[in-house]
Design a protein around this motif. Structure first.
Motif, PDB file in Angstrom:
ATOM      1  N   ALA A  94       0.817  -1.217   0.000  1.00  0.00           N
ATOM      2  CA  ALA A  94       0.000   0.000   0.000  1.00  0.00           C
ATOM      3  C   ALA A  94       0.846   1.260   0.000  1.00  0.00           C
ATOM      4  CB  ALA A  94      -0.948  -0.004   1.200  1.00  0.00           C
ATOM      5  N   PHE A  95       1.676   1.447   1.044  1.00  0.00           N
ATOM      6  CA  PHE A  95       2.455   2.677   1.151  1.00  0.00           C
ATOM      7  C   PHE A  95       3.346   2.881  -0.068  1.00  0.00           C
ATOM      8  CE2 PHE A  95       2.285   2.231   6.044  1.00  0.00           C
ATOM      9  CZ  PHE A  95       1.080   2.895   6.080  1.00  0.00           C
ATOM     10  N   GLY A  96       3.991   1.816  -0.517  1.00  0.00           N
ATOM     11  CA  GLY A  96       4.858   1.932  -1.675  1.00  0.00           C
ATOM     12  C   GLY A  96       4.118   1.733  -2.983  1.00  0.00           C
ATOM     13  N   GLY A  97       3.594   0.535  -3.193  1.00  0.00           N
ATOM     14  CA  GLY A  97       2.992   0.185  -4.473  1.00  0.00           C
ATOM     15  C   GLY A  97       1.809   1.041  -4.862  1.00  0.00           C
ATOM     16  N   LEU A  98       0.830   1.124  -3.984  1.00  0.00           N
ATOM     17  CA  LEU A  98      -0.399   1.837  -4.296  1.00  0.00           C
ATOM     18  C   LEU A  98      -0.139   3.325  -4.508  1.00  0.00           C
ATOM     19  CD1 LEU A  98      -3.398   0.815  -4.388  1.00  0.00           C
ATOM     20  CD2 LEU A  98      -3.664   1.773  -2.106  1.00  0.00           C
ATOM     21  N   THR A  99       0.678   3.921  -3.648  1.00  0.00           N
ATOM     22  CA  THR A  99       0.904   5.363  -3.710  1.00  0.00           C
ATOM     23  C   THR A  99       1.731   5.750  -4.925  1.00  0.00           C
ATOM     24  OG1 THR A  99       0.890   5.374  -1.282  1.00  0.00           O
ATOM     25  CG2 THR A  99       1.658   7.356  -2.377  1.00  0.00           C
ATOM     26  N   ILE A 100       2.792   5.024  -5.190  1.00  0.00           N
ATOM     27  CA  ILE A 100       3.623   5.354  -6.350  1.00  0.00           C
ATOM     28  C   ILE A 100       2.862   5.106  -7.645  1.00  0.00           C
ATOM     29  CG2 ILE A 100       5.743   4.757  -7.594  1.00  0.00           C
ATOM     30  CD1 ILE A 100       6.991   4.125  -4.831  1.00  0.00           C
ATOM     31  N   ALA A 101       2.032   4.066  -7.675  1.00  0.00           N
ATOM     32  CA  ALA A 101       1.231   3.800  -8.873  1.00  0.00           C
ATOM     33  C   ALA A 101       0.286   4.953  -9.173  1.00  0.00           C
ATOM     34  CB  ALA A 101       0.435   2.513  -8.695  1.00  0.00           C
ATOM     35  N   ARG A 102      -0.248   5.584  -8.138  1.00  0.00           N
ATOM     36  CA  ARG A 102      -1.206   6.674  -8.364  1.00  0.00           C
ATOM     37  C   ARG A 102      -0.526   8.032  -8.491  1.00  0.00           C
ATOM     38  NH1 ARG A 102      -7.164   7.751  -5.764  1.00  0.00           N
ATOM     39  NH2 ARG A 102      -7.548   5.902  -7.006  1.00  0.00           N
ATOM     40  N   HIS A 103       0.526   8.279  -7.741  1.00  0.00           N
ATOM     41  CA  HIS A 103       1.091   9.631  -7.674  1.00  0.00           C
ATOM     42  C   HIS A 103       2.513   9.750  -8.227  1.00  0.00           C
ATOM     43  CE1 HIS A 103      -2.190  11.517  -5.464  1.00  0.00           C
ATOM     44  NE2 HIS A 103      -2.290  10.388  -4.784  1.00  0.00           N
ATOM     45  N   GLY A 104       3.149   8.649  -8.562  1.00  0.00           N
ATOM     46  CA  GLY A 104       4.512   8.726  -9.063  1.00  0.00           C
ATOM     47  C   GLY A 104       4.579   9.237 -10.492  1.00  0.00           C
ATOM     48  N   THR A 105       5.719   9.820 -10.849  1.00  0.00           N
ATOM     49  CA  THR A 105       5.963  10.173 -12.240  1.00  0.00           C
ATOM     50  C   THR A 105       6.191   8.897 -13.042  1.00  0.00           C
ATOM     51  OG1 THR A 105       8.351  10.313 -11.908  1.00  0.00           O
ATOM     52  CG2 THR A 105       7.057  12.328 -11.496  1.00  0.00           C
ATOM     53  N   ASP A 106       6.197   9.029 -14.368  1.00  0.00           N
ATOM     54  CA  ASP A 106       6.478   7.857 -15.206  1.00  0.00           C
ATOM     55  C   ASP A 106       7.841   7.260 -14.851  1.00  0.00           C
ATOM     56  OD1 ASP A 106       4.077   8.091 -16.513  1.00  0.00           O
ATOM     57  OD2 ASP A 106       4.910   9.177 -18.237  1.00  0.00           O
ATOM     58  N   ALA A 107       8.809   8.137 -14.604  1.00  0.00           N
ATOM     59  CA  ALA A 107      10.159   7.653 -14.267  1.00  0.00           C
ATOM     60  C   ALA A 107      10.159   6.948 -12.921  1.00  0.00           C
ATOM     61  CB  ALA A 107      11.141   8.820 -14.255  1.00  0.00           C
ATOM     62  N   GLN A 108       9.432   7.486 -11.951  1.00  0.00           N
ATOM     63  CA  GLN A 108       9.359   6.846 -10.630  1.00  0.00           C
ATOM     64  C   GLN A 108       8.657   5.501 -10.720  1.00  0.00           C
ATOM     65  OE1 GLN A 108       7.368   9.964  -8.492  1.00  0.00           O
ATOM     66  NE2 GLN A 108       9.279  10.929  -7.813  1.00  0.00           N
ATOM     67  N   ARG A 109       7.606   5.428 -11.514  1.00  0.00           N
ATOM     68  CA  ARG A 109       6.921   4.142 -11.661  1.00  0.00           C
ATOM     69  C   ARG A 109       7.861   3.100 -12.266  1.00  0.00           C
ATOM     70  NH1 ARG A 109       2.901   7.412 -14.125  1.00  0.00           N
ATOM     71  NH2 ARG A 109       1.271   8.053 -12.674  1.00  0.00           N
ATOM     72  N   ARG A 110       8.612   3.513 -13.270  1.00  0.00           N
ATOM     73  CA  ARG A 110       9.549   2.567 -13.899  1.00  0.00           C
ATOM     74  C   ARG A 110      10.666   2.170 -12.946  1.00  0.00           C
ATOM     75  NH1 ARG A 110       8.888   6.170 -18.289  1.00  0.00           N
ATOM     76  NH2 ARG A 110      10.892   7.173 -17.771  1.00  0.00           N
ATOM     77  N   GLU A 111      11.069   3.096 -12.083  1.00  0.00           N
ATOM     78  CA  GLU A 111      12.171   2.814 -11.162  1.00  0.00           C
ATOM     79  C   GLU A 111      11.755   1.918 -10.013  1.00  0.00           C
ATOM     80  OE1 GLU A 111      15.390   5.184  -8.262  1.00  0.00           O
ATOM     81  OE2 GLU A 111      13.891   6.316  -9.401  1.00  0.00           O
ATOM     82  N   PHE A 112      10.575   2.158  -9.469  1.00  0.00           N
ATOM     83  CA  PHE A 112      10.204   1.494  -8.219  1.00  0.00           C
ATOM     84  C   PHE A 112       9.224   0.328  -8.372  1.00  0.00           C
ATOM     85  CE2 PHE A 112      11.523   5.743  -6.787  1.00  0.00           C
ATOM     86  CZ  PHE A 112      12.431   5.391  -5.812  1.00  0.00           C
ATOM     87  N   LEU A 113       8.239   0.465  -9.224  1.00  0.00           N
ATOM     88  CA  LEU A 113       7.153  -0.516  -9.225  1.00  0.00           C
ATOM     89  C   LEU A 113       7.582  -1.921  -9.653  1.00  0.00           C
ATOM     90  CD1 LEU A 113       4.098   1.607 -10.433  1.00  0.00           C
ATOM     91  CD2 LEU A 113       4.789   0.999  -8.095  1.00  0.00           C
ATOM     92  N   PRO A 114       8.418  -2.089 -10.681  1.00  0.00           N
ATOM     93  CA  PRO A 114       8.840  -3.458 -10.994  1.00  0.00           C
ATOM     94  C   PRO A 114       9.586  -4.128  -9.838  1.00  0.00           C
ATOM     95  CG  PRO A 114       9.269  -2.010 -12.843  1.00  0.00           C
ATOM     96  CD  PRO A 114       8.892  -1.121 -11.698  1.00  0.00           C
ATOM     97  N   GLY A 115      10.395  -3.352  -9.107  1.00  0.00           N
ATOM     98  CA  GLY A 115      11.107  -3.917  -7.960  1.00  0.00           C
ATOM     99  C   GLY A 115      10.181  -4.291  -6.828  1.00  0.00           C
ATOM    100  N   ILE A 116       9.158  -3.476  -6.598  1.00  0.00           N
ATOM    101  CA  ILE A 116       8.170  -3.819  -5.579  1.00  0.00           C
ATOM    102  C   ILE A 116       7.419  -5.077  -5.995  1.00  0.00           C
ATOM    103  CG2 ILE A 116       6.022  -3.069  -4.483  1.00  0.00           C
ATOM    104  CD1 ILE A 116       7.106  -0.213  -4.531  1.00  0.00           C
ATOM    105  N   ALA A 117       7.012  -5.124  -7.261  1.00  0.00           N
ATOM    106  CA  ALA A 117       6.261  -6.286  -7.751  1.00  0.00           C
ATOM    107  C   ALA A 117       7.082  -7.572  -7.661  1.00  0.00           C
ATOM    108  CB  ALA A 117       5.817  -6.050  -9.194  1.00  0.00           C
ATOM    109  N   ALA A 118       8.383  -7.457  -7.839  1.00  0.00           N
ATOM    110  CA  ALA A 118       9.261  -8.632  -7.780  1.00  0.00           C
ATOM    111  C   ALA A 118       9.685  -8.982  -6.359  1.00  0.00           C
ATOM    112  CB  ALA A 118      10.505  -8.383  -8.638  1.00  0.00           C
ATOM    113  N   GLY A 119       9.287  -8.179  -5.393  1.00  0.00           N
ATOM    114  CA  GLY A 119       9.696  -8.431  -4.013  1.00  0.00           C
ATOM    115  C   GLY A 119      11.113  -8.007  -3.717  1.00  0.00           C
TER     116      GLY A 119
END
Length: 393
Positions: A94-119
Motif C-alpha cells: 500500500a504505502f509503496g505500491g499503491l501510492t507510487i502507482a497513483r502519484h509517481g511520475t512515469d520515471a518513478q513508476r519505472r524505477e520502483f514498481l517493478p522492484g516492488i512487484a518482484a519483491g
C-alpha cells in the motif's frame, strides 16, 4: 462469507486463504515471540504476486485495485495472521505500491514498481512525530532546498518497518506550519533511500519496546541533513497534502480489512473452543450467555466488511471516501476488539495461558482502536462531516 465479490476479488480471497492456511498459530506465535518478520509466508505471497495486486500490469503487478488488496489483507488475517496481516499489506503493497502507482511520475513508476512487484524493494511510511501525532498539520520535519535537491532534518516516531525498508515515504514540511497559507499547504512527500542514508550516517532509528504486533519493529527515526534528490518528490513540492490523503484513506480502509479478518479469525477460535469445552456435560457454546455475544460480534464483523468494501470501491473510482474510510476503520476495529475480548472470556482462565493464541490476539486487537487514527477523532469527523455539528478540533 456470502457477499458476492467481483470475480477478481473472489479469486484473490481464495488464493491468499490457501497460503494463509499453511501456517498455523504456532508459527505466528513463534514469529511474535522471536520478534521477527514472517519471512516464509511473505515469500509465498511474493511468489504468487499477492502483494502486488494494485501495481499496474505493465510494471509487473496484478493491475487491480484497493478492493482486491483489501480482500487479500482480510483473507490473510482471517487465515491465521491476525494483526500481523495489516503490516504485511500496508508497508510495501500500500504505502509503496499503491501510492507510487497513483502519484509517481512515469520515471518513478519505472524505477520502483517493478522492484516492488518482484519483491526486491520494500518501503515504509513516516509521518508521525513526537509533537505531532494525529495533528498532521503540526509536523515540523523540515526539507530545505539544497542545490538540486533537499536536505531533511527532524524526528519521526512509531515508524514501522524501517529496519526492512529500502525506501521511506517521508512526509516533510517545505513551508513551516506557521507560515503556510492555507494550513494544508507546504507539505512535500519524499522518497528517501533508507539504506543509503543509514550508510551516510544521516538517518538512524531505534526500536520502541511495545506490547504487541512484534513481527515488525516500530521505531524512533532521526534525520540529520538527509540528502534527497529533486526527482524523488512524490507529487508536487508544497502540495503533498493531496498525496497524503491518498495514503491515509487507503491506510484506514486496509486497517478496516485487517479488523474484519482478525474478527473472523478470533471468532473461529472462540467458537471451536466453545463447541468442544464441556465442563458440565454439554458444550459451553450451547449456553446463550456464550453464544449470543459471539453471534452479535459476527453481525458487527459482517457490517464492517461491507463498509470496508464500499470505501475501497469508492477509492478505486477516484471518488470521495473519507467518511466511509473512517466509518469502516471505526467499526472494524471495534468488532475485532469485541471479538478478542469475548474470545478471552469464552476461554475462561485458560485465556491467560500462552499455550493458546487468545492472549496474543487480545493484546494485538486493542491497538487497532488507536491506530492509524484514534476512534475519538473518527467520531469527531463523523459528527462534523456527516451530522453537520460544529468542528471540535
Amino acid at each position: 462469507m456470502d457477499f458476492d465479490l467481483p470475480e477478481s476479488a473472489a479469486a484473490v480471497r481464495e488464493g491468499v486463504l490457501a497460503i494463509a492456511r499453511e501456517y498455523d498459530q504456532e508459527y505466528w506465535g513463534r514469529c511474535d515471540a522471536d520478534k521477527r518478520w514472517p519471512e516464509e509466508i511473505w515469500r509465498d505471497l511474493v511468489r504468487g504476486g499477492w502483494h502486488a495486486l494494485a501495481i499496474p500490469a505493465e510494471h509487473g503487478g496484478g493491475g487491480q485495485g484497493l478492493l482486491e488488496l483489501s480482500v487479500a489483507l482480510e483473507a490473510l488475517a482471517e487465515g491465521g495472521a491476525g494483526g500481523a496481516a495489516g503490516f504485511m499489506y500496508l508497508l510495501t503493497p500500500a504505502f509503496g505500491g499503491l501510492t507510487i502507482a497513483r502519484h509517481g511520475t512515469d520515471a518513478q513508476r519505472r524505477e520502483f514498481l517493478p522492484g516492488i512487484a518482484a519483491g526486491e524493494i520494500e518501503t515504509c511510511f513516516a509521518i508521525t512525530e513526537p509533537d505531532a501525532g494525529s495533528n498532521s498539520i503540526a509536523i515540523s520535519t523540515r526539507a530545505r532546498r539544497d542545490g538540486g535537491g533537499f536536505a531533511v532534518s527532524g524526528q519521526k516516531i512509531w515508524i514501522s518497518g524501517v529496519e526492512r525498508a529500502d525506501f521511506m515515504l517521508l512526509v516533510t514540511r517545505t513551508i513551516p506550519a506557521a507560515e503556510a497559507r492555507p494550513r494544508t499547504s507546504g507539505f512535500t512527500v519524499l522518497l528517501v533511500d533508507v539504506k543509503q542514508a543509514v550508510a551516510d550516517g544521516t538517518l538512524s532509528y531505534r526500536p520502541i519496546p511495545k506490547l504487541g504486533t512484534n513481527v515488525v519493529a516500530s521505531n524512533m527515526v532521526f534525520l540529520d541533513e538527509v540528502r534527497v534528490p529533486a526527482d524523488r518528490v512524490l507529487g508536487e513540492v508544497d502540495q503533498g497534502f493531496a498525496v497524503l490523503w491518498d495514503i491515509l484513506n487507503p491506510e484506514r480502509i486496509l486497517a478496516a480489512a485487517s479488523g474484519v479478518g482478525f474478527g473472523e479469525l478470533v471468532l473461529r477460535i472462540a467458537c471451536e473452543y466453545a463447541s468442544e469445552r464441556a465442563p458440565f456435560g454439554k458444550p459451553i457454546g450451547a449456553n446463550q450467555g456464550i453464544a449470543f455475544p459471539l453471534a452479535r460480534i459476527k453481525a458487527q464483523v459482517e457490517l464492517a466488511r461491507l463498509m470496508a468494501y464500499k470505501a475501497a470501491w469508492l477509492w478505486d473510482r477516484g471518488r470521495p471516501c473519507g467518511s466511509e474510510a473512517n466509518i469502516a476503520k471505526l467499526t472494524a476495529a471495534d468488532a475485532a476488539w469485541q471479538a478478542a475480548d469475548r474470545a478471552f472470556q469464552t476461554y475462561g482462565g485458560m485465556a491467560y495461558s500462552l499455550e493458546y493464541p487468545v492472549a496474543r490476539m487480545f493484546r494485538d486487537a486493542r491497538i487497532a482502536k488507536n491506530i492509524p487514527v484514534a476512534e475519538e477523532l473518527v467520531l469527531a469527523h463523523i459528527a462534523q462531516h456527516e451530522l453537520g455539528l460544529p468542528k471540535s478540533y
